[in-house]
Design an enzyme around this catalytic site. Structure first.
Site, PDB file in Angstrom:
ATOM      1  N   SER A 169      -0.999  -0.852  -4.575  1.00 31.28           N
ATOM      2  CA  SER A 169      -1.945   0.232  -4.795  1.00 31.28           C
ATOM      3  C   SER A 169      -1.622   1.402  -3.886  1.00 31.28           C
ATOM      4  CB  SER A 169      -3.361  -0.281  -4.502  1.00 31.28           C
ATOM      5  OG  SER A 169      -4.277   0.771  -4.329  1.00 31.28           O
ATOM      6  N   GLU A 209       0.840  -1.197   0.000  1.00 31.68           N
ATOM      7  CA  GLU A 209       0.000   0.000   0.000  1.00 31.68           C
ATOM      8  C   GLU A 209       0.875   1.247   0.000  1.00 31.68           C
ATOM      9  OE1 GLU A 209      -4.051  -1.367   2.411  1.00 31.68           O
ATOM     10  OE2 GLU A 209      -2.639   0.033   3.336  1.00 31.68           O
ATOM     11  N   CYS A 210       0.629   2.140  -0.939  1.00 33.79           N
ATOM     12  CA  CYS A 210       1.227   3.472  -0.976  1.00 33.79           C
ATOM     13  C   CYS A 210       2.756   3.410  -0.956  1.00 33.79           C
ATOM     14  CB  CYS A 210       0.670   4.331   0.155  1.00 33.79           C
ATOM     15  SG  CYS A 210       0.840   6.110  -0.113  1.00 33.79           S
ATOM     16  N   ALA A 211       3.389   3.536   0.206  1.00 27.55           N
ATOM     17  CA  ALA A 211       4.843   3.435   0.267  1.00 27.55           C
ATOM     18  C   ALA A 211       5.311   2.084  -0.260  1.00 27.55           C
ATOM     19  CB  ALA A 211       5.335   3.641   1.699  1.00 27.55           C
ATOM     20  N   LEU A 228       3.859   0.358  -2.568  1.00 28.88           N
ATOM     21  CA  LEU A 228       3.766   0.471  -4.025  1.00 28.88           C
ATOM     22  C   LEU A 228       5.034   1.106  -4.590  1.00 28.88           C
ATOM     23  CD1 LEU A 228       2.155   0.661  -6.779  1.00 28.88           C
ATOM     24  CD2 LEU A 228       1.293   2.852  -5.926  1.00 28.88           C
TER      25      LEU A 228
END
Length: 446
Positions: free
Chosen positions: A425, A333-335, A337
């Site tokens: 994502s 998630e986020c980082a 990704l």
């Protein structure tokens, strides 16, 4: 039921985090077992709350988890405690955009039947403070504002004028705090700098906040207000247990350390209940994944601040790429990704995804209704989850050949990557609202 307070404010920047964290630490230093909570999706403030109390900081998010889970999650986190302090988000009545009171501090206070203490930045007002407090106290009769803490008060004369004005409001003043640079916590592009990145300074800051609150607040009055909260008729949330096949507990490696600080306490609890052995590792320091790793979870954080160090740990980058290539489940998630991308601001990352990330001037922030576009290790195609985006980076392309999510706000688009066992994502999700996610992930590990 545990005594409880919600610390709110008319707007962001009034000093909620300083007051809430200071209260947590001050009460904990008196021998009380204090349960820390944060309204909304924020990951950073709960780190300071945990430092103040010695207990995990837990989020109460009515959007991502649903209104029906707010009280059970609160009861789960506060079980066995003497007092719970809940820090609000934004202004008291601000919530999810265009959705009324949903996910607001006011809604959470009502769901918890908790009295509210309003923290007011009094730096540029005197008698007007009474009109402000009256407006907030009368806006929603179901929200009980039990007291006010005046923050950033300049002088004794200023305090006298504020107290005199509020004397006719019916809302007692439970604290007066002067401007105090020592309690300030430094910020950068996504808010406060996390505890994990400034441990020693964070300890000092929390101690200073506790001292300021002890000196300026009526702790006995605040505790009495907290104890006035009525019983909360709810069963505590518990992660659903899933029997492990043949007693085997697959190892799920969870990234941590200074670069990956964003996680919800319930995620680890759900993974363990689903049969996993959860092992933390630090991509800045560890050159290999934990022994026997069957699955990998890389949450949010600040890899952009540590890109050079992450790139220098080439053995771990190769290990992550190898695990992903093997088809093992990887949730990023986020980082996470960004770490799986080919590069971040031109610095090499793991190269799992055929995509490049870079810093941006634009802040992407807000709740998301997400639909799974592709079958993945987290969800079958068509599954609906609620999540949150919070980043100042972009990745190109924004979605792979098999996208992770379809989003409808703020515009319709597909986002993220599903390839093999990888689900990557920008969207943060809270698995307590969809516990089947953890069970599905661990099932793929097994």
């Amino acid at each position: 039921m545990v005594a409880r307070l919600v610390i709110a404010a008319p707007s962001s920047g009034a000093g909620k985090t300083t007051v809430a964290t200071g209260l947590m630490a001050a009460f904990a230093s008196r021998g009380l077992s204090v349960s820390p909570h944060k309204v909304g999706p924020d990951y950073i403030d709960p780190g300071y709350h945990a430092l103040a109390t010695g207990r995990p900081g837990r989020n109460l998010d009515a959007f991502m988890c649903g209104t029906g889970l707010v009280a059970p999650l609160f009861a789960h986190g506060s079980r066995g405690c003497d007092l719970a302090v809940v820090e609000g988000v934004m202004g008291l009545y601000d919530g999810a955009a265009d959705q009324g009171e949903l996910a607001s501090t006011a809604q959470v206070a009502k769901l918890l039947k908790a009295p509210v203490v309003l923290v007011v930045d009094a730096s540029s007002q005197s008698r007007s403070v009474a009109a402000l407090v009256h407006g907030f106290a009368s806006w929603d009769p179901e929200v009980r504002i039990g007291g006010v803490i005046l923050n950033k008060v300049a002088t004794d004369r200023h305090e006298h004028l504020l107290r005199e004005a509020l004397g006719e409001s019916g809302v007692p003043v439970l604290g007066v705090l002067r401007r105090a640079p020592a309690v300030a916590t430094p910020s950068r592009h996504l808010g406060l700098i996390p505890v994990a990145e400034r441990q020693a300074q964070a300890v000092d800051a929390v101690a200073a906040q506790a001292e300021q609150v002890r000196d300026g607040c009526d702790l006995e009055g605040l505790l009495a207000l907290a104890r006035s909260a009525p019983p909360l008729d709810t069963e505590a949330w518990a992660p659903p247990a899933v029997p492990s096949p043949a007693g085997r507990r697959p190892v799920v490696a969870v990234a941590g350390g200074a670069a990956f600080t964003f996680s919800y306490a319930e995620h680890g609890e759900l993974l363990r209940a689903a049969g996993a052995e959860v092992v933390a590792f630090d991509p800045l320091r560890d050159e290999s994944l934990p022994e026997g790793t069957s699955g990998l979870v890389i949450g949010g954080g600040f890899p952009e601040m540590y890109a050079a160090e992450l790139a220098a740990n080439e053995p771990l980058r190769k290990a992550v790429a190898g695990l992903a290539a093997s088809g093992a489940p990887v949730a990023a998630e986020c980082a996470g990704l960004l770490y799986l991308a080919r590069s971040l601001d031109g610095t090499p990352m793991c190269g799992v995804l055929d995509a490049d990330a870079r810093m941006s001037e634009r802040l992407t922030l807000g709740y998301r209704d997400a639909v799974a576009v592709s079958d993945s290790v987290l969800a079958p195609a068509g599954a609906r989850l609620r999540g949150h985006e919070f980043h100042r980076t972009v990745i190109e392309p924004g979605a792979g050949a098999s996208a992770a999510w379809g989003l409808r706000q703020p515009e319709r688009r597909v986002e993220g990557f599903v390839q093999g066992g990888v689900h990557a994502s920008y969207v943060h999700t809270h698995w307590a609202g969809s516990p089947e996610v953890a069970a599905r992930f661990v099932g793929h590990c097994a």
